[in-house]
Write an enzyme that holds these catalytic residues in place. Structure first.
Site, PDB file in Angstrom:
ATOM      1  CB  THR A   1      62.666  -2.493  50.623  1.00  0.00           C
ATOM      2  OG1 THR A   1      61.999  -1.950  49.724  1.00  0.00           O
ATOM      3  CG2 THR A   1      63.487  -3.905  49.165  1.00  0.00           C
TER       4      THR A   1
ATOM      5  CG  ASP B   1      58.573   6.732  50.580  1.00  0.00           C
ATOM      6  OD1 ASP B   1      58.720   5.243  50.085  1.00  0.00           O
ATOM      7  OD2 ASP B   1      59.745   7.611  49.407  1.00  0.00           O
TER       8      ASP B   1
ATOM      9  CD  GLU C   1      61.199   2.433  46.113  1.00  0.00           C
ATOM     10  OE1 GLU C   1      60.088   2.078  46.609  1.00  0.00           O
ATOM     11  OE2 GLU C   1      62.398   2.832  46.435  1.00  0.00           O
TER      12      GLU C   1
ATOM     13  CG  ASP D   1      57.199   2.175  48.404  1.00  0.00           C
ATOM     14  OD1 ASP D   1      58.204   0.913  47.693  1.00  0.00           O
ATOM     15  OD2 ASP D   1      57.572   3.289  48.619  1.00  0.00           O
TER      16      ASP D   1
ATOM     17  CB  ILE E   1      58.182  -4.564  48.997  1.00  0.00           C
ATOM     18  CG1 ILE E   1      57.989  -5.256  48.426  1.00  0.00           C
ATOM     19  CG2 ILE E   1      58.834  -4.435  50.446  1.00  0.00           C
ATOM     20  CD1 ILE E   1      58.724  -6.319  48.981  1.00  0.00           C
ATOM     21  CG  ASP E   2      57.382   2.914  52.134  1.00  0.00           C
ATOM     22  OD1 ASP E   2      58.159   3.192  51.602  1.00  0.00           O
ATOM     23  OD2 ASP E   2      56.896   2.703  52.940  1.00  0.00           O
TER      24      ASP E   2
HETATM   25  C1  LIP Z   1      61.839   4.131  52.214  1.00  0.00           C
HETATM   26  C2  LIP Z   1      61.255   4.347  53.003  1.00  0.00           C
HETATM   27  C3  LIP Z   1      61.645   4.883  54.261  1.00  0.00           C
HETATM   28  C4  LIP Z   1      62.404   6.369  53.931  1.00  0.00           C
HETATM   29  C5  LIP Z   1      63.107   5.195  52.742  1.00  0.00           C
HETATM   30  C6  LIP Z   1      62.493   4.842  51.709  1.00  0.00           C
HETATM   31  P1  LIP Z   1      61.808   1.977  49.913  1.00  0.00           P
HETATM   32  O1  LIP Z   1      61.298   3.145  50.787  1.00  0.00           O
HETATM   33  O2  LIP Z   1      59.817   3.371  53.469  1.00  0.00           O
HETATM   34  O3  LIP Z   1      60.629   4.666  55.758  1.00  0.00           O
HETATM   35  O4  LIP Z   1      62.924   6.355  54.988  1.00  0.00           O
HETATM   36  O5  LIP Z   1      63.294   7.490  52.444  1.00  0.00           O
HETATM   37  O6  LIP Z   1      61.961   5.874  51.005  1.00  0.00           O
HETATM   38  O7  LIP Z   1      62.676   2.749  49.905  1.00  0.00           O
HETATM   39  O8  LIP Z   1      61.598   0.882  51.226  1.00  0.00           O
HETATM   40  O9  LIP Z   1      60.946   1.606  49.244  1.00  0.00           O
END
Ligand code: LIP
Length: 279
Positions: free
Chosen positions: A96, A220, A71, A91, A93-94
């Site tokens: 974030t 994701d 990412e 990813d 930290i998913d």
């Molecule tokens: C996010 C996701 C979130 C989703 C966003 C985005 P990030 O990832 O975890 O739930 O709705 O579209 O992808 O930016 O926190 O890695």
């Protein structure tokens, strides 16, 4: 890749994901340095970057011929192209936004794809100590215990997970709200938890019955989609057709029947696919 190679990849990745989890666990308690990316609610912290570096450096050392999609590397201008070559899709930290607010619903997500199919998926929430793993054809596990989808087929009894996504494109926002209005009166409940990978992993664990998102990214879903399949669930495009990792749309469900019903109710939206957008 043969099963011994896949096992070796899994073991190396698992060790690195545990190390990454330690970084996230420490960092969530502290002040974060935050920057924005595509818009003012698309956030990145120094921890996202540090974790991605840790994972890519560790995996590249062990598997020098493998490719990477991350990412934060993509945000920094790296190509985001999936070939048939073994590719780690990361990813760091998913969730974030959750991490920034110290909400303990965030995770590290690592998927290994080769031949354009998922072979390994690891999703780790280090705050709640939840380690989800899947290997192709070998089932899905949470902290060592086999997990399975609920099997729910009836929308009126289903808990649906939906996400807003980070883009504030007016057409996307309108579509999100239309879909919530459509599904809420028909389902048992609708939830939006803020981590796509953990939301999808929850369907694999049977904690909910369907998850959809019309504007996420390959990092994701790279690991999470394998978890659902290995837990006996169904993964498709949000309109019900075949799932395409790079197309940025997903619908995961506990049964094909529920997936088709939800797909038929959703107003669709097509963001620019991952490979076209970046790189
Ligand atoms: C996010 C996701 C979130 C989703 C966003 C985005 P990030 O990832 O975890 O739930 O709705 O579209 O992808 O930016 O926190 O890695």
């Amino acid at each position: 890749m043969d099963s011994a190679e896949i096992e070796q990849c899994f073991e190396v990745a698992l060790g690195l994901v545990k190390e990454a989890g330690q970084v996230v666990r420490e960092a969530i308690k502290k002040q974060k340095t935050i920057e924005t990316k595509s818009c003012n609610v698309d956030l990145v912290t120094e921890s996202d970057k540090a974790v991605e570096k840790l994972l890519i450096e560790g995996l590249a050392k062990a598997f020098p011929s493998h490719k990477f999609i991350g990412e934060e590397s993509t945000a920094a201008g790296a190509k985001c192209v999936l070939t048939h070559d073994p590719t780690w899709i990361i990813d760091p930290i998913d969730g974030t936004m959750n991490f920034v607010h110290s909400l303990p619903y965030t995770c590290v997500s690592v998927g290994l794809w080769a031949g354009k199919e998922a072979l390994v998926g690891i999703i780790f929430n280090p705050i709640l100590d939840q380690m989800f793993i899947a290997k192709k054809g070998q089932g899905a596990y949470l902290n060592g215990e086999r997990i399975r989808v609920s099997g729910q087929k009836d929308l009126s009894q289903a808990l649906i997970f939906a996400e807003m996504g980070t883009s504030r494109d007016p057409e996307k926002v309108k579509t999100v709200l239309t879909n919530l209005t459509t599904l809420m009166p028909r389902a048992h409940g609708v939830r939006g938890m803020g981590s796509a990978a953990l939301g999808i992993a929850s369907i694999a664990a049977g904690w909910g019955d369907a998850y959809y998102h019309l504007s996420l990214h390959c990092w994701d879903t790279a690991a999470a989609s394998l978890l659902v399949v290995e837990a006996g669930g169904f993964v498709c495009d949000s309109a019900g057709g075949p799932f395409d990792l790079m197309r940025r749309r997903v619908l995961c469900a506990s049964s094909p029947e529920l997936a088709q019903e939800v797909a038929g109710l959703l107003t669709q939206y097509q963001p620019t696919p991952d490979g076209d957008l970046m790189g």
